[in-house]
Every structure is written in structure tokens, then in C-alpha cells.
Design an enzyme around this catalytic site. Sequence first.
Site, mmCIF file in Angstrom:
data_model
loop_
_atom_site.group_PDB
_atom_site.id
_atom_site.type_symbol
_atom_site.label_atom_id
_atom_site.label_comp_id
_atom_site.label_asym_id
_atom_site.label_seq_id
_atom_site.Cartn_x
_atom_site.Cartn_y
_atom_site.Cartn_z
ATOM 1 N N LYS A 76 -13.728 0.014 5.003
ATOM 2 C CA LYS A 76 -14.322 -0.417 3.145
ATOM 3 C C LYS A 76 -15.714 -1.010 4.279
ATOM 4 O O LYS A 76 -16.218 -1.258 2.914
ATOM 5 C CB LYS A 76 -13.197 -1.043 2.463
ATOM 6 C CG LYS A 76 -12.556 -0.905 2.304
ATOM 7 C CD LYS A 76 -11.328 -0.448 2.981
ATOM 8 C CE LYS A 76 -9.726 1.223 2.024
ATOM 9 N NZ LYS A 76 -9.098 1.546 2.502
ATOM 10 N N ASP A 89 -2.057 -6.645 8.867
ATOM 11 C CA ASP A 89 -3.091 -5.481 8.158
ATOM 12 C C ASP A 89 -4.199 -6.656 7.467
ATOM 13 O O ASP A 89 -4.372 -6.487 6.612
ATOM 14 C CB ASP A 89 -2.351 -4.667 7.495
ATOM 15 C CG ASP A 89 -3.174 -3.423 6.927
ATOM 16 O OD1 ASP A 89 -4.521 -2.914 7.710
ATOM 17 O OD2 ASP A 89 -2.851 -2.256 6.232
ATOM 18 N N TRP A 144 0.982 -0.788 0.362
ATOM 19 C CA TRP A 144 -0.177 -0.720 -0.113
ATOM 20 C C TRP A 144 0.759 1.129 0.057
ATOM 21 O O TRP A 144 1.860 1.480 0.640
ATOM 22 C CB TRP A 144 -0.610 0.393 1.420
ATOM 23 C CG TRP A 144 -1.417 1.292 1.605
ATOM 24 C CD1 TRP A 144 -2.820 2.096 0.243
ATOM 25 C CD2 TRP A 144 -1.968 2.073 2.420
ATOM 26 N NE1 TRP A 144 -3.203 2.779 0.814
ATOM 27 C CE2 TRP A 144 -2.933 3.102 2.160
ATOM 28 C CE3 TRP A 144 -1.469 1.895 3.774
ATOM 29 C CZ2 TRP A 144 -3.241 4.054 3.862
ATOM 30 C CZ3 TRP A 144 -2.065 2.651 4.599
ATOM 31 C CH2 TRP A 144 -2.655 3.814 4.196
HETATM 32 C C1 LMR Z 1 -6.406 3.431 -1.300
HETATM 33 O O1 LMR Z 1 -5.594 2.722 -1.057
HETATM 34 O O2 LMR Z 1 -6.917 3.785 -1.854
HETATM 35 C C2 LMR Z 1 -7.215 3.282 0.973
HETATM 36 O O3 LMR Z 1 -6.375 2.355 1.661
HETATM 37 C C3 LMR Z 1 -7.065 5.025 0.870
HETATM 38 C C4 LMR Z 1 -6.155 5.185 1.421
HETATM 39 O O4 LMR Z 1 -5.679 6.071 2.303
HETATM 40 O O5 LMR Z 1 -4.564 5.753 0.733
#
Ligand code: LMR
Length: 393
Positions: free
Chosen positions: A243, A208, A127
Site C-alpha cells: 500500500k 501486522d 482481515w
Molecule cells: C484487502 O484487505 O483488501 C487487502 O489487504 C488485499 C487482500 O489481499 O485482501
Amino acid sequence: MFETLQAAPPDAILGLITEHKNDPRPQKIDLGVGVFRTAEGETPVLDVVKQAEQRIIDTQDSKAYIGTAGDPQFNASMQALTFGDSVDADRVATIQAPGGSGSLRVAASLILRARPNATVWVSDPTWGNHVPLLGGAGLTLEPYPYYDTDAHVLRLDAMLESLAALPRGDLVLLHACCHNPSGMDPSEDEWRAIADVIVERELVPFVDMAYQGFAHSLNDDAFIVRHLAERVPEMLVCNSCSKNFGLYRDRVGSLSFLAADKTARDIVYSQVNSIVRTIYSVPPDHGAVVVATILNDKELKAAWRVELAEMRGRLREMRVLLNDALKEKAPDHDFSHLVRARGMFCFLGITQDQVNRLKKDYGVYMVGSSRINTAGITAHNVEYLAESIAATL
Ligand code: LMR
């Protein structure tokens, strides 16, 4: 003082919200930030959330502080949702946190207090905010191989080999399900093999779980959390309700930690609460009470599961729809990984230059890595989307 500063670049994910909003083209498509959308392109408040909120408005009689750990009923419910009955209740504790990000931030401070020299190993890719968030808190982060962005498959052997060589006591950040950004998760057998190495090397799992219920089911998606909880002495789990309850802006999440025994658990609990006090003092209440209300009412919980299954089903359908449209518009290219992925995201598998052209020439917005949020696809825009993608190949 501020003369020393230069403007920070826009966030790679959240920045797309404004860019898309300011684009005047009616045919524009937003495949950027991870929020669910209906077939009409809306992100409505879930029906069960509306019902729970009404009950809260009717019955809540105080807005006094609730304490650093948040709402006990919420914490107990999130713990049950996360661990099922896989864990000895005396060894685990859960606190409420401001979203998944808030729980990651508290976890970072806890790791720094407990094992300041440890490295946290994160999947390559991961992420976009894991490294800024955890690194910004002071943790040392390094990548482990996870996903082959050309072949669109997991790099399981490389991952196992890399984990097997890590220093004992380091932490491994795992995505419990719906890996963000690839959407590619290990199978249960592959998870077992990963857990074997974690146990063997005495690594600390740091899981996570931001998309529980978005891949297969609430229970299946928690497989690795529960499997590890039965096998390791210590672990951390960060949950998000953004989510699966659609509570994005209310900031609802939790941090659970498993310790070797009750005495250790109680010490960690006191440390976690003192960390919370030094960052945001107490968590926001409203969204957590909504979640607690839903999870503790048989009818609301059943209705929530139905709404969750609808969201999951729509994400799956949109993957198939786009893959089918691309088969027609770009027959020389293979996009079948789109339907093998789970949850909101996957990579389209195009270059940064192609991503830029899609934005500039067609008003199609996605993260620079070509990560798409499949919830942005609809039956109305899929043809235009597939045509636009095909035109940039
Ligand atoms: C994403 O990856 O788009 C979501 O988890 C929102 C974020 O905060 O990045």
C-alpha cells in the site's frame, strides 16, 4: 486423484475484482479489494517507484539469487522504518518477504516451530485472510473482542478484560494502524493500556503493519510497535509495502523479530531462514530493491513521503465526502463513524442483504461484511453511491 476435490469458493475479497470487472454497467463502483485509487479511479505506479526502477534498470548487473533473507539494504531500511530507534539493534533482525502475506506465512511457521501449542488471538473482526492464512499454516486461532459493529466504537474494556485472562505465552495479533476492516485504531493512551496487559500477562505481540503512513504519519502509525519494542522481550512484526509504496503485485514485505538477546536473535534468524527455504526458497527481488533505492536516497525518500501524504489525504477527503453526501441522501441515519476511521477501510454498517442489493441493483461492490475501500469513492461517483446506499436502507 483430483476427482476427490470440489471447487473452492471464490475469495471473499479478491473475488470481487473479477465480479466488478465483468459487470457491464458504466456507473459501477468498486469498493472491494484494498488498493489505492486516484480521483480518476486509477492505481498508478508511484512517481518515485518509476524513478527508482529506471535507476535499477540502468545499474543492475545481475539477477543471481540473493539468499533466503533477501536484500540486506532493504532489510536494514525496513527495520529503521518500523522501529525507529526504539530497539536494541542486537536483539532484532529483519528479513525480506513476498508481501505482508508472505511475512505472515513465515511468522506462522516460526511460531509453530517455537511454541506449537500456543494460540494466536486475533481481533474480532480481523482481515478476512488472517484466519485462512495463519490457520491454513497450522496455527490455532481464537478471537478477542475489538470492535462493536453496531455502535461503531472500539470494545476497549472487553478487549483488555479478555487479554488479561489469556494464558501466558500466547500470541496477540495486533493491527498497528488502519485496522482492517474497521479502520478504527486505539488512541496512544489506549495502546498503552493494551501494552500494559500484554506485558503483565507475558503475551507475545504479533503486529501486522500493512498500512504504515496511511493513518497519521510514518512515525505515528508505528507507535504501538515502538512502544512494545521498548517493553517486551520478544515480538514479531509483519510489514507490507503493497500500500504505502503501491507495489501490490511486486510482493514486497518484511518480517522483523525481537528476541531476548543477541544469542537468541541469531538462533531465530537461522530458523527463519530455514523456514523460507522450505516454502519459497528466496524472495522476489525487484520490488524490494525499489524500496531500498527510495529509502536510501534523500530526494527519493522525501518525494515518497509527499506521495504518501497525498494518498493519505485523499482517503480522508473521500470519507468526509461520502459522509456529507449520506447526510443529505439518508438524513435519518448516522454514518459519522466513516470520518472517525483511518486508512483505506471502514464498515458502512449495513446488512449482508443490503450489500447484495447494492451489488445486484446498483453495481456497487464491497465485501459482504459491508467493509468499504474508501479509495473507490470519487467526486464523480459519490452522489450515485450515496443515493444507492440510501435506497437500500
Ligand atoms: C484487502 O484487505 O483488501 C487487502 O489487504 C488485499 C487482500 O489481499 O485482501
